[in-house]
Design a protein around this motif. Structure first.
Motif, mmCIF file in Angstrom:
data_model
loop_
_atom_site.group_PDB
_atom_site.id
_atom_site.type_symbol
_atom_site.label_atom_id
_atom_site.label_comp_id
_atom_site.label_asym_id
_atom_site.label_seq_id
_atom_site.Cartn_x
_atom_site.Cartn_y
_atom_site.Cartn_z
ATOM 1 N N THR A 1 -13.749 13.904 5.559
ATOM 2 C CA THR A 1 -14.075 15.298 5.230
ATOM 3 C C THR A 1 -13.007 16.239 5.773
ATOM 4 O O THR A 1 -12.545 17.144 5.070
ATOM 5 C CB THR A 1 -15.457 15.677 5.797
ATOM 6 N N SER A 2 -12.602 16.023 7.013
ATOM 7 C CA SER A 2 -11.557 16.859 7.606
ATOM 8 C C SER A 2 -10.223 16.651 6.899
ATOM 9 O O SER A 2 -9.492 17.612 6.645
ATOM 10 C CB SER A 2 -11.407 16.547 9.098
ATOM 11 N N LEU A 3 -9.911 15.404 6.576
ATOM 12 C CA LEU A 3 -8.674 15.127 5.846
ATOM 13 C C LEU A 3 -8.671 15.801 4.480
ATOM 14 O O LEU A 3 -7.654 16.348 4.048
ATOM 15 C CB LEU A 3 -8.493 13.616 5.667
ATOM 16 N N LYS A 4 -9.814 15.773 3.796
ATOM 17 C CA LYS A 4 -9.904 16.399 2.476
ATOM 18 C C LYS A 4 -9.691 17.907 2.567
ATOM 19 O O LYS A 4 -8.960 18.493 1.778
ATOM 20 C CB LYS A 4 -11.242 16.100 1.817
ATOM 21 N N LYS A 5 -10.314 18.532 3.542
ATOM 22 C CA LYS A 5 -10.150 19.985 3.699
ATOM 23 C C LYS A 5 -8.704 20.350 4.011
ATOM 24 O O LYS A 5 -8.171 21.330 3.488
ATOM 25 C CB LYS A 5 -11.088 20.506 4.780
ATOM 26 N N LEU A 6 -8.078 19.562 4.859
ATOM 27 C CA LEU A 6 -6.682 19.817 5.203
ATOM 28 C C LEU A 6 -5.774 19.594 3.989
ATOM 29 O O LEU A 6 -4.886 20.394 3.715
ATOM 30 C CB LEU A 6 -6.247 18.927 6.367
ATOM 31 N N LEU B 1 -2.288 13.127 2.555
ATOM 32 C CA LEU B 1 -3.672 13.246 3.015
ATOM 33 C C LEU B 1 -4.670 12.863 1.925
ATOM 34 O O LEU B 1 -5.703 12.259 2.220
ATOM 35 C CB LEU B 1 -3.941 14.669 3.523
ATOM 36 N N HIS B 2 -4.371 13.185 0.666
ATOM 37 C CA HIS B 2 -5.258 12.765 -0.429
ATOM 38 C C HIS B 2 -5.374 11.240 -0.457
ATOM 39 O O HIS B 2 -6.459 10.689 -0.645
ATOM 40 C CB HIS B 2 -4.737 13.246 -1.787
ATOM 41 N N ARG B 3 -4.242 10.573 -0.264
ATOM 42 C CA ARG B 3 -4.259 9.105 -0.244
ATOM 43 C C ARG B 3 -5.062 8.577 0.944
ATOM 44 O O ARG B 3 -5.779 7.576 0.830
ATOM 45 C CB ARG B 3 -2.837 8.570 -0.211
ATOM 46 N N ALA B 4 -4.946 9.252 2.087
ATOM 47 C CA ALA B 4 -5.701 8.839 3.275
ATOM 48 C C ALA B 4 -7.201 8.999 3.046
ATOM 49 O O ALA B 4 -7.992 8.154 3.465
ATOM 50 C CB ALA B 4 -5.256 9.647 4.493
ATOM 51 N N VAL B 5 -7.585 10.066 2.364
ATOM 52 C CA VAL B 5 -9.007 10.291 2.050
ATOM 53 C C VAL B 5 -9.523 9.145 1.187
ATOM 54 O O VAL B 5 -10.590 8.586 1.452
ATOM 55 C CB VAL B 5 -9.211 11.651 1.341
ATOM 56 N N LEU B 6 -8.767 8.793 0.156
ATOM 57 C CA LEU B 6 -9.187 7.691 -0.721
ATOM 58 C C LEU B 6 -9.296 6.374 0.043
ATOM 59 O O LEU B 6 -10.204 5.581 -0.207
ATOM 60 C CB LEU B 6 -8.206 7.526 -1.878
ATOM 61 N N ALA B 7 -8.384 6.151 0.971
ATOM 62 C CA ALA B 7 -8.409 4.906 1.746
ATOM 63 C C ALA B 7 -9.645 4.832 2.642
ATOM 64 O O ALA B 7 -10.154 3.741 2.902
ATOM 65 C CB ALA B 7 -7.142 4.796 2.594
ATOM 66 N N LEU B 8 -10.127 5.981 3.098
ATOM 67 C CA LEU B 8 -11.294 5.996 3.985
ATOM 68 C C LEU B 8 -12.622 5.969 3.233
ATOM 69 O O LEU B 8 -13.633 5.566 3.796
ATOM 70 C CB LEU B 8 -11.259 7.238 4.878
ATOM 71 N N ALA B 9 -12.611 6.414 1.995
ATOM 72 C CA ALA B 9 -13.856 6.460 1.222
ATOM 73 C C ALA B 9 -14.186 5.061 0.711
ATOM 74 O O ALA B 9 -13.366 4.437 0.045
ATOM 75 C CB ALA B 9 -13.720 7.427 0.048
ATOM 76 N N PRO B 10 -15.362 4.566 1.023
ATOM 77 C CA PRO B 10 -15.721 3.230 0.547
ATOM 78 C C PRO B 10 -15.875 3.220 -0.974
ATOM 79 O O PRO B 10 -16.167 4.247 -1.583
ATOM 80 C CB PRO B 10 -17.052 2.949 1.240
#
Length: 104
Positions: free
Chosen positions: A30-35, A58-67
């Protein structure tokens, strides 16, 4: 305070908020997405490629964390796609026009 400062200040504070949700925290994405969204907005205002590159990372990091099957996965992919499209447009239009002798 001008409009640019109003946008930059919260964005500069978000990395500090990200520290409160270290790797492994269930809401880190959530924090990564907002940033990432903030960096993309700043890119749209300033046109600085480094802001867009940061947003893409950061968009890629969000996708990597989302199951897989995450309810917001489509939204995450949509934001990544928009940033990639923005970068491809910049790359295409910033390249000098080249003529190939094979087309002449």
């Amino acid at each position: 305070m001008d409009a640019r400062s109003k946008t930059l200040r919260p964005t500069l504070m978000r990395p500090s908020a990200l520290a409160l949700r270290p790797p492994g925290h269930s809401d880190r994405y959530t924090s990564l997405k907002k940033l990432s969204d903030s960096l993309h907005d700043i890119f749209k205002q300033r046109g600085t490629l480094s802001d867009l590159d940061g947003a893409l990372k950061l968009h890629r990091a969000v996708l990597a964390l989302a199951p897989p099957g995450h309810p917001d996965q489509f939204d995450f992919l949509h934001h990544l796609a928009n940033s990639l499209i923005g970068k491809s447009i910049i790359i295409v239009f910033e390249q000098p026009c080249q003529q190939s002798s094979s087309y002449i």
